[in-house]
Design a protein around this motif. Sequence first.
Motif, PDB file in Angstrom:
ATOM      1  N   UNK A 183       0.895  -1.298   0.227  1.00  0.00           N
ATOM      2  CA  UNK A 183      -0.065  -0.190   0.048  1.00  0.00           C
ATOM      3  C   UNK A 183       0.772   1.196  -0.086  1.00  0.00           C
ATOM      4  N   UNK A 184       1.934   1.293   0.900  1.00  0.00           N
ATOM      5  CA  UNK A 184       2.741   2.439   1.115  1.00  0.00           C
ATOM      6  C   UNK A 184       3.598   2.871  -0.023  1.00  0.00           C
ATOM      7  N   UNK A 185       4.216   2.230  -0.716  1.00  0.00           N
ATOM      8  CA  UNK A 185       5.289   2.459  -1.878  1.00  0.00           C
ATOM      9  C   UNK A 185       4.561   3.057  -3.002  1.00  0.00           C
ATOM     10  N   UNK A 186       3.238   2.404  -3.532  1.00  0.00           N
ATOM     11  CA  UNK A 186       2.614   2.805  -4.730  1.00  0.00           C
ATOM     12  C   UNK A 186       2.075   4.215  -4.444  1.00  0.00           C
ATOM     13  N   UNK A 187       1.441   4.206  -3.266  1.00  0.00           N
ATOM     14  CA  UNK A 187       0.523   5.468  -2.819  1.00  0.00           C
ATOM     15  C   UNK A 187       1.751   6.668  -2.727  1.00  0.00           C
ATOM     16  N   UNK A 188       2.998   6.227  -2.210  1.00  0.00           N
ATOM     17  CA  UNK A 188       3.870   7.470  -1.906  1.00  0.00           C
ATOM     18  C   UNK A 188       4.226   7.855  -3.316  1.00  0.00           C
ATOM     19  N   UNK A 189       4.642   6.825  -4.339  1.00  0.00           N
ATOM     20  CA  UNK A 189       5.138   7.478  -5.610  1.00  0.00           C
ATOM     21  C   UNK A 189       4.160   8.155  -6.410  1.00  0.00           C
TER      22      UNK A 189
ATOM     23  N   UNK B 190       7.839  14.951   2.168  1.00  0.00           N
ATOM     24  CA  UNK B 190       7.502  14.688   3.452  1.00  0.00           C
ATOM     25  C   UNK B 190       5.973  14.540   3.714  1.00  0.00           C
ATOM     26  N   UNK B 191       5.136  15.574   3.093  1.00  0.00           N
ATOM     27  CA  UNK B 191       3.801  15.301   3.068  1.00  0.00           C
ATOM     28  C   UNK B 191       3.308  14.120   2.181  1.00  0.00           C
ATOM     29  N   UNK B 192       3.908  13.754   1.414  1.00  0.00           N
ATOM     30  CA  UNK B 192       3.495  12.321   0.686  1.00  0.00           C
ATOM     31  C   UNK B 192       3.863  11.447   1.547  1.00  0.00           C
ATOM     32  N   UNK B 193       4.926  11.391   2.094  1.00  0.00           N
ATOM     33  CA  UNK B 193       5.362  10.031   2.829  1.00  0.00           C
ATOM     34  C   UNK B 193       4.422  10.071   4.291  1.00  0.00           C
ATOM     35  N   UNK B 194       4.057  11.208   4.805  1.00  0.00           N
ATOM     36  CA  UNK B 194       3.015  11.190   6.003  1.00  0.00           C
ATOM     37  C   UNK B 194       1.765  10.775   5.482  1.00  0.00           C
TER      38      UNK B 194
ATOM     39  N   UNK C 216       7.626  10.144   6.643  1.00  0.00           N
ATOM     40  CA  UNK C 216       7.830  11.532   6.067  1.00  0.00           C
ATOM     41  C   UNK C 216       9.142  12.061   6.093  1.00  0.00           C
ATOM     42  N   UNK C 217       9.956  11.647   7.205  1.00  0.00           N
ATOM     43  CA  UNK C 217      11.340  11.871   7.597  1.00  0.00           C
ATOM     44  C   UNK C 217      12.002  11.307   6.753  1.00  0.00           C
ATOM     45  N   UNK C 218      11.897   9.965   6.688  1.00  0.00           N
ATOM     46  CA  UNK C 218      12.445   8.913   5.858  1.00  0.00           C
ATOM     47  C   UNK C 218      12.755   9.315   4.434  1.00  0.00           C
ATOM     48  N   UNK C 219      11.547   9.878   3.820  1.00  0.00           N
ATOM     49  CA  UNK C 219      11.531  10.371   2.377  1.00  0.00           C
ATOM     50  C   UNK C 219      12.587  11.726   2.335  1.00  0.00           C
TER      51      UNK C 219
ATOM     52  N   UNK D 268      17.336  13.977   0.244  1.00  0.00           N
ATOM     53  CA  UNK D 268      18.594  15.087   0.612  1.00  0.00           C
ATOM     54  C   UNK D 268      19.888  14.531  -0.027  1.00  0.00           C
ATOM     55  N   UNK D 269      19.705  13.167   0.029  1.00  0.00           N
ATOM     56  CA  UNK D 269      20.898  12.639  -0.215  1.00  0.00           C
ATOM     57  C   UNK D 269      22.154  12.513   0.976  1.00  0.00           C
ATOM     58  N   UNK D 270      21.831  12.422   1.955  1.00  0.00           N
ATOM     59  CA  UNK D 270      23.018  12.484   3.012  1.00  0.00           C
ATOM     60  C   UNK D 270      23.981  11.494   2.526  1.00  0.00           C
ATOM     61  N   UNK D 271      23.581  10.169   2.338  1.00  0.00           N
ATOM     62  CA  UNK D 271      24.283   9.142   2.065  1.00  0.00           C
ATOM     63  C   UNK D 271      25.391   9.431   0.971  1.00  0.00           C
ATOM     64  N   UNK D 272      24.832   9.938  -0.128  1.00  0.00           N
ATOM     65  CA  UNK D 272      25.720  10.312  -1.172  1.00  0.00           C
ATOM     66  C   UNK D 272      26.840  11.427  -0.804  1.00  0.00           C
ATOM     67  N   UNK D 273      26.426  12.343  -0.227  1.00  0.00           N
ATOM     68  CA  UNK D 273      27.144  13.126   0.344  1.00  0.00           C
ATOM     69  C   UNK D 273      28.381  12.746   1.313  1.00  0.00           C
ATOM     70  N   UNK D 274      28.036  11.998   2.220  1.00  0.00           N
ATOM     71  CA  UNK D 274      29.033  11.243   2.967  1.00  0.00           C
ATOM     72  C   UNK D 274      29.984  10.259   2.210  1.00  0.00           C
ATOM     73  N   UNK D 275      29.276   9.805   1.576  1.00  0.00           N
ATOM     74  CA  UNK D 275      30.425   8.823   0.290  1.00  0.00           C
ATOM     75  C   UNK D 275      31.032   9.831  -0.541  1.00  0.00           C
TER      76      UNK D 275
END
Length: 335
Positions: A208-214, A234-238, A305-308, A313-320
């Motif tokens: 339910x979540x992933x298609x609805x969020x997309x 954020x709103x879409x994720x919430x 919402x926070x997760x999305x 934002x791409x923190x992982x890409x920045x760190x790497x």
Amino acid sequence: MSQQQISLPAKLINGGLAGIVGVTCVFPIDLAKTRLQNQRQGQQVYKSMMDCLVKTVRSEGYFGMYRGAAVNLTLVTPEKAIKLAANDFFRHHLSKDGKGLTVFKEMLAGCGAGMCQVVITTPMEMLKIQLQDAGRLAAQQRKPGILAPTKLNPTNAVLSRSYTVVPSSPGTVSATQIAKDLLLKEGIRGLYKGLGATLMRDVPFSIVYFPLFANLNSLGKPSPEGAAPFYWSFVAGCAAGSTAAVVVNPCDVVKTRLQSLNKGANEETYSGVIDCVSKILRKEGPSAFLKGAGCRALVIAPLFGIAQVMYFVGVGEFILGLLQDPQSCVEISPQ
């Protein structure tokens, strides 16, 4: 969007950090959800979410609201990382020539993500629930008119196949103690008690979540090729998270009951999913399956919402050091 552009380590970092931030923000509500779901008729200690939080602070202190948080913070990184990265992985391989996915394929990708995450989710939830519910059982024993169990576990452990007792002080229960008892008495199977119910909850949730969020997120894109603003994500994720949470709440109630090793006075035990469902229906009625639904929606909405936002934002890409061009950042929900 080429496959070489996808950085799995960056996705794992993004998902893990998102989980840590989200859990820290909403854990007290999750604790209230667990305690409300485990209450039986005639043995209610808490009237509502706010009543539960207030009583928890009064009897256990402020940090009592974070009982079990250490388990979540330790395991939420691999859990959220697997969930988000697996969904993105399946979406990428189900797409053809950069074309958008059909709703069926989006649901299929979500199903795959939900099945992957239970490897971490089941033991994490098992340990977390014992710690979260210890305060409820201690409060129930103190409540006038409710007798405490008379058969004591001589080792003061939290696990017994036929009968379980929570110590008088919930602070004496530790995740390490619970895990050791489970491994010694039941092996690795003990940590995966409630696996079937966890699958029943997490697979439909992801479907339910992933298609609805997309689809919700795509409404905020300025163009088909562009990315939605972070606030829209954020709103879409919430919205997607809270909707999916309410849909699968009956499965979450069953999972919580099955994974609760400690039982209060006169609280029944369950032999499996079917036995649990039938007993809840017979003794508490259909409305019992909606226990904690509001709390769960309040937990899941900001969590995803926070997760999305963290993911986009791409923190992982920045760190790497991989973030060379904003266009190279692969979204979790490519269209």
